[in-house]
Motif scaffolding. Sequence first.
Motif, PDB file in Angstrom:
ATOM      1  N   UNK A   1       0.836  -1.194   0.000  1.00  0.00           N
ATOM      2  CA  UNK A   1       0.000   0.000   0.000  1.00  0.00           C
ATOM      3  C   UNK A   1       0.871   1.244   0.000  1.00  0.00           C
ATOM      4  N   UNK A   2       0.275   2.352  -0.377  1.00  0.00           N
ATOM      5  CA  UNK A   2       0.955   3.633  -0.403  1.00  0.00           C
ATOM      6  C   UNK A   2       0.105   4.633   0.372  1.00  0.00           C
ATOM      7  N   UNK A   3       0.773   5.540   1.066  1.00  0.00           N
ATOM      8  CA  UNK A   3       0.048   6.556   1.831  1.00  0.00           C
ATOM      9  C   UNK A   3      -0.249   7.738   0.914  1.00  0.00           C
ATOM     10  N   UNK A   4      -1.518   8.192   0.914  1.00  0.00           N
ATOM     11  CA  UNK A   4      -1.938   9.307   0.075  1.00  0.00           C
ATOM     12  C   UNK A   4      -2.491  10.420   0.963  1.00  0.00           C
ATOM     13  N   UNK A   5      -1.963  11.599   0.783  1.00  0.00           N
ATOM     14  CA  UNK A   5      -2.384  12.762   1.564  1.00  0.00           C
ATOM     15  C   UNK A   5      -2.975  13.797   0.622  1.00  0.00           C
ATOM     16  N   UNK A   6      -4.245  14.140   0.835  1.00  0.00           N
ATOM     17  CA  UNK A   6      -4.921  15.086  -0.037  1.00  0.00           C
ATOM     18  C   UNK A   6      -4.843  16.503   0.504  1.00  0.00           C
ATOM     19  N   UNK A   7      -4.911  17.447  -0.426  1.00  0.00           N
ATOM     20  CA  UNK A   7      -4.986  18.854  -0.072  1.00  0.00           C
ATOM     21  C   UNK A   7      -5.969  19.514  -1.012  1.00  0.00           C
ATOM     22  N   UNK A   8      -6.853  20.382  -0.514  1.00  0.00           N
ATOM     23  CA  UNK A   8      -7.072  20.732   0.878  1.00  0.00           C
ATOM     24  C   UNK A   8      -7.375  19.504   1.733  1.00  0.00           C
ATOM     25  N   UNK A   9      -7.064  19.639   3.006  1.00  0.00           N
ATOM     26  CA  UNK A   9      -7.104  18.460   3.867  1.00  0.00           C
ATOM     27  C   UNK A   9      -8.502  18.005   4.196  1.00  0.00           C
ATOM     28  N   UNK A  10      -9.472  18.936   4.370  1.00  0.00           N
ATOM     29  CA  UNK A  10     -10.776  18.468   4.837  1.00  0.00           C
ATOM     30  C   UNK A  10     -11.924  19.049   4.022  1.00  0.00           C
ATOM     31  N   UNK A  11     -12.208  20.317   4.209  1.00  0.00           N
ATOM     32  CA  UNK A  11     -13.351  20.902   3.535  1.00  0.00           C
ATOM     33  C   UNK A  11     -12.945  22.161   2.781  1.00  0.00           C
ATOM     34  N   UNK A  12     -13.674  22.403   1.695  1.00  0.00           N
ATOM     35  CA  UNK A  12     -13.451  23.614   0.923  1.00  0.00           C
ATOM     36  C   UNK A  12     -14.770  24.001   0.271  1.00  0.00           C
ATOM     37  N   UNK A  13     -15.015  25.309   0.203  1.00  0.00           N
ATOM     38  CA  UNK A  13     -16.228  25.824  -0.427  1.00  0.00           C
ATOM     39  C   UNK A  13     -15.848  26.651  -1.642  1.00  0.00           C
ATOM     40  N   UNK A  14     -16.655  26.521  -2.681  1.00  0.00           N
ATOM     41  CA  UNK A  14     -16.372  27.201  -3.945  1.00  0.00           C
ATOM     42  C   UNK A  14     -17.688  27.763  -4.478  1.00  0.00           C
ATOM     43  N   UNK A  15     -17.614  28.893  -5.133  1.00  0.00           N
ATOM     44  CA  UNK A  15     -18.779  29.469  -5.771  1.00  0.00           C
ATOM     45  C   UNK A  15     -19.093  28.748  -7.076  1.00  0.00           C
ATOM     46  N   UNK A  16     -20.345  28.730  -7.432  1.00  0.00           N
ATOM     47  CA  UNK A  16     -20.746  28.172  -8.730  1.00  0.00           C
ATOM     48  C   UNK A  16     -19.985  28.895  -9.845  1.00  0.00           C
ATOM     49  N   UNK A  17     -19.445  28.105 -10.760  1.00  0.00           N
ATOM     50  CA  UNK A  17     -18.645  28.665 -11.834  1.00  0.00           C
ATOM     51  C   UNK A  17     -17.168  28.797 -11.515  1.00  0.00           C
ATOM     52  N   UNK A  18     -16.816  28.546 -10.268  1.00  0.00           N
ATOM     53  CA  UNK A  18     -15.425  28.675  -9.846  1.00  0.00           C
ATOM     54  C   UNK A  18     -14.591  27.467 -10.207  1.00  0.00           C
ATOM     55  N   UNK A  19     -13.320  27.562  -9.854  1.00  0.00           N
ATOM     56  CA  UNK A  19     -12.364  26.481 -10.134  1.00  0.00           C
ATOM     57  C   UNK A  19     -11.717  26.021  -8.840  1.00  0.00           C
ATOM     58  N   UNK A  20     -11.215  24.806  -8.881  1.00  0.00           N
ATOM     59  CA  UNK A  20     -10.577  24.239  -7.699  1.00  0.00           C
ATOM     60  C   UNK A  20      -9.542  23.210  -8.142  1.00  0.00           C
ATOM     61  N   UNK A  21      -8.454  23.157  -7.392  1.00  0.00           N
ATOM     62  CA  UNK A  21      -7.395  22.189  -7.667  1.00  0.00           C
ATOM     63  C   UNK A  21      -7.188  21.329  -6.440  1.00  0.00           C
ATOM     64  N   UNK A  22      -7.352  20.033  -6.594  1.00  0.00           N
ATOM     65  CA  UNK A  22      -7.081  19.084  -5.521  1.00  0.00           C
ATOM     66  C   UNK A  22      -5.762  18.385  -5.811  1.00  0.00           C
TER      67      UNK A  22
END
Length: 131
Positions: A1-22
């Motif tokens: 197995x491999x350890x995977x760490x996501x960012x943002x770590x927990x929660x994020x809010x975005x407006x409709x039409x916006x962009x986001x990078x995970x």
Amino acid sequence: QVHLEQSPRSTVSVRTGGSLRLTCVASGVRRARYGLYDYAMTWFRQTTGNEREGIVYVDTSGQSRYADFARRRFTASKLYDSLTFVLSMDNLEPEDTATYYCAAGDPWPVPHFDPRQYHSWGQGTQVTVSS
């Protein structure tokens, strides 16, 4: 197995039409020289009461397969440092509200969008899209 760490770590809010990078950063990979290129990598998302839904699958050569809903607005890539897996999302809609997960699996048999075939998961990022 491999350890995977996501960012943002927990929660994020975005407006409709916006962009986001995970991002999804790996540690403990099988072979340091090859990083995530030893694995099939996929982004999933899940809403309450529903099964995990595949967004985009990237094989060991870097080729991608997108779900129909993601084809025009989502882009996945393994960065050149080979330990980072990225999902870029544009023109987000309220229907994109979900918890997003990155996952790593063995390249054979090809796992595609079957979550049972993946052995390593990020912790999840709750994305809320609102007007």
